[in-house]
Design an enzyme around this catalytic site. Structure first.
Site, PDB file in Angstrom:
ATOM      1  N   GLY A  75      57.778  50.926  51.081  1.00  0.00           N
ATOM      2  CA  GLY A  75      58.052  51.834  49.979  1.00  0.00           C
ATOM      3  C   GLY A  75      58.705  51.114  48.819  1.00  0.00           C
ATOM      4  N   GLU A  76      58.454  51.604  47.613  1.00  0.00           N
ATOM      5  CA  GLU A  76      58.976  50.960  46.412  1.00  0.00           C
ATOM      6  C   GLU A  76      60.496  51.002  46.407  1.00  0.00           C
ATOM      7  OE1 GLU A  76      58.276  51.103  41.554  1.00  0.00           O
ATOM      8  OE2 GLU A  76      56.947  52.162  42.946  1.00  0.00           O
ATOM      9  N   GLY A  77      61.100  49.854  46.189  1.00  0.00           N
ATOM     10  CA  GLY A  77      62.547  49.727  46.168  1.00  0.00           C
ATOM     11  C   GLY A  77      63.111  49.041  47.387  1.00  0.00           C
ATOM     12  N   GLY A  91      57.913  50.737  38.532  1.00  0.00           N
ATOM     13  CA  GLY A  91      58.820  49.915  37.745  1.00  0.00           C
ATOM     14  C   GLY A  91      58.100  49.012  36.763  1.00  0.00           C
ATOM     15  N   ASP A 115      60.594  46.810  41.534  1.00  0.00           N
ATOM     16  CA  ASP A 115      59.984  46.631  42.847  1.00  0.00           C
ATOM     17  C   ASP A 115      58.884  47.676  43.026  1.00  0.00           C
ATOM     18  OD1 ASP A 115      59.307  46.186  45.444  1.00  0.00           O
ATOM     19  OD2 ASP A 115      61.144  46.988  46.301  1.00  0.00           O
TER      20      ASP A 115
END
Length: 647
Positions: free
Chosen positions: A567-569, A518, A514
């Site tokens: 945000g990533e994740g 990554g 995500d």
């Protein structure tokens, strides 16, 4: 026998690798050897094959006895099972045995029961037993159906026998590399070159590896390393007014070890061309085909069928179950220089601190999903426009550290990993990696910079583009190997994420990607182990051009288009309940009655008593009969043909 401590041994090797000579040398000290020849005689006009067989016979000492099983391959299991404890048996080879066993009319193998019988005979063998087999997994995929059937059948046989044997050795160019256990036996030849899964001695003692400790403000204090033993604490965020998530179940069968990880001396050797496991090629399609038989209304699960296929392949079963134990790895590693233009100093450390205390979007979503959260401090990265982001030693340390994070998760029973990141400058570093690995133009894959007030900062975006441009110009004559890209451009968080992907692949744990970090790690991991991308699932591209491009190169199709920008994740965690629901439906729904499923009992449809006035009995009323249609059209309401589904 020259190998101490093991009773059964599988010797693998390619064509002319020296595997047969090596196997024969292991039993050379036995007073008598029972040699089992499995290959058929072949075409009498094939002189080259006849010369090969003659060379094998000429090498055998006169004290050896020869037994052939080509006429009946099922006899091999009986020969092994009937061998006495004082006997030494050498089987050469399983490739010939499979070629006789295989029926070309069936693919990939038509006799798995006989393979299972052979493996059980090897596991229960009382004799000293050495089996030789060709390793075909490293060659090209055959172009004919019969060739593919043979490689599939031999690969399955090798796996079954290797699991049953006490030890496995791979002979490459006459050099033995011990695969099981990871180290060579006391008196066996020692490999001179390190391979994946094998420890190598350190000339100067153990190397200290691990993450970079955080300074008082939460940022990385320096570019050094710390002992590998220090892994970050696994946090369990709590959702407000909600019960605590169920603890992870230890002993997760999905995460069974697939390769030895000796953390001795310099530790695990991560190098290009590692052979890691692949998901089950057959379980995924079988699971999707099974969906067509279930009692599902309407047109089915749509694009979410891919989730069922992915889970089935990674779990190795046609009836996958939802991921109950999930862990989020939040990588915090800042990039200095122009890559982090437009970012408020200390903002990434504040986000990481929020996650540690259970606050912020990522921690809240993890709490709602019952997922564990691990905040990982990755090495800080130097400005890529001026020089390498990391040293070669730091890259090795970060890769091994990421692998160990995946190992720790597997040992704790984690069934799914979610990669997240919160470092400054990650988007620019990912764009540089994509430019180096996929030939992308940095401005095309570098998203616009958004300030804390929600405004676009195009000046900061231009600074980031210039930093990536200068870094690519600086490295235009540098090697493009995976570790070189991580050192020159990727930095600590992408290197650690790459190690996580490799370690998760080795332990058969799927990963939700995500965001830029990554997918950049996925691009780099292709050169180290091409199998890693097959264990990755991309819920959403988030509207980010870098993620779109990397997904296309890696063959990952996003499932949804939420375009969350938290945000990533966070997008992966937001979609996790949906993914679990799909797997729960696929596992719990029955087969459609028209295809042989059980009809519910009449009691399941008992009509409730009416709450208000009105007739309470239908006794004496005629049965309802559906009227015949007045116009042209079908005149029957019989059951729908199996396999039919309405649009």
């Amino acid at each position: 026998m020259s190998v101490d401590g093991w009773n059964t041994l599988l010797v693998l090797g390619g064509i002319r690798s020296g595997k047969s000579e090596f196997a024969e040398s292991l039993v050379a000290d036995a007073p008598t050897v029972r040699y089992v020849a499995t290959a058929p005689e072949g075409d009498p006009e094939d002189t080259e094959w006849a010369q090969r067989l003659a060379a094998h016979r000429a090498r055998r000492p006169g004290s050896w006895t020869t037994e052939e099983t080509a006429a009946d391959p099922r006899r091999l299991a009986d020969v092994i099972a009937g061998a006495e404890p004082n006997e030494t048996v050498l089987v050469d080879d399983l490739g010939g045995w499979v070629s006789v066993l295989l029926d070309p009319a069936h693919q990939p193998a038509d006799d798995t029961a006989t393979v299972a019988e052979l493996a059980e005979a090897v596991r229960a063998s009382a004799a000293r037993l050495v089996l030789v087999s060709p390793e075909v997994g490293l060659s090209l995929v055959p172009t004919t159906p019969l060739g593919r059937a043979f490689t599939d059948a031999l690969g399955a046989t090798n796996r079954a026998v290797a699991d049953a044997c006490d030890a496995v050795v791979l002979v490459v160019a006459g050099q033995p590399a011990w695969l099981k256990p990871a180290g060579p036996p006391a008196h066996a030849p020692v490999p001179t070159q390190a391979v994946p899964g094998q420890a190598v001695p350190a000339p100067g003692g153990p190397e200290q590896t691990g993450p970079v400790p955080a300074g008082p403000d939460g940022t990385a204090a320096h570019h050094g390393t710390v002992p590998e033993e220090s892994l970050p604490e696994v946090l369990t965020p709590a959702a407000p007014a909600a019960p605590a998530p169920a603890p992870a179940t230890p002993g997760n069968a999905w995460a069974a070890p697939t390769m030895a990880l000796p953390m001795i001396a310099t530790g695990l050797v991560i190098q290009p061309g590692m052979e890691l496991p692949m998901p089950d090629d057959y379980a995924g399609p079988q699971a999707v085909d099974r969906l067509a038989t279930l009692d599902i209304p309407g047109a089915g699960l749509g694009v979410l069928e891919r989730v069922v296929g992915f889970a089935a392949a990674t779990q190795g079963t046609a009836t996958p179950t939802p991921w109950n134990s999930v862990r989020v790895l939040l990588l915090h590693g800042d990039h200095a220089g122009g890559a982090s233009a437009g970012v408020t100093p200390g903002e990434s450390a504040r986000r990481a601190g929020q996650a540690r205390t259970g606050r912020g979007a990522l921690a809240r979503l993890a709490a709602e999903s019952g997922a564990g959260l691990q905040v990982v401090e990755a090495p800080a990265s130097a400005p890529i426009e001026d020089g390498p982001a990391l040293t070669a030693e730091q890259v090795e340390s970060a890769l091994r550290y990421g692998w160990r994070l995946a190992e720790q998760a597997a040992d704790a029973g984690v069934q799914l990993l979610v990669l997240a990141a919160c470092g400054a400058g990650t988007e620019a570093a990912a764009a540089a990696v994509l430019a180096a690995t996929a030939g992308a133009e940095p401005p095309a894959v570098l998203g616009r910079v958004v300030t804390e007030q929600g405004e676009y900062d195009d000046a900061a975006w231009m600074v980031r583009c210039a930093a990536v441009r200068d870094a690519l110009h600086r490295t235009r004559r540098s090697p493009r190997d995976a570790k070189d890209i991580l050192a020159e451009l990727g930095g600590g968080d992408i290197a650690t994420a790459t190690g996580v992907l490799l370690g998760a692949t080795a332990r058969r744990i799927p990963v939700l990607l995500d965001g830029p970090v990554g997918v950049a790690a996925g691009m780099v991991s292709r050169d180290l182990a091409g199998q890693a991308r097959h264990w990755c699932l991309l819920p959403d591209h988030g509207g980010q051009p870098a993620v779109r491009l990397a997904a296309d190169v890696l063959g990952l199709t996003p499932l949804v288009d939420l375009r969350l920008d938290l945000g990533e994740g966070t997008t992966a965690l937001a979609t996790l309940p949906l993914l679990r629901s799909v797997l729960a439906l696929a596992a719990g729904l029955p087969v459609h009655p028209s295809l042989g499923g059980d009809e519910p009992d009449d009691a399941d449809f008992a009509e409730p008593e009416p709450a208000g006035p009105g007739p309470t009995s239908t006794e004496g009323e005629p049965d309802f009969t559906e009227p015949q249609p007045a116009g042209p059209g079908p005149t029957t309401t019989g059951p729908v043909a199996p396999g039919w589904r309405a649009d």
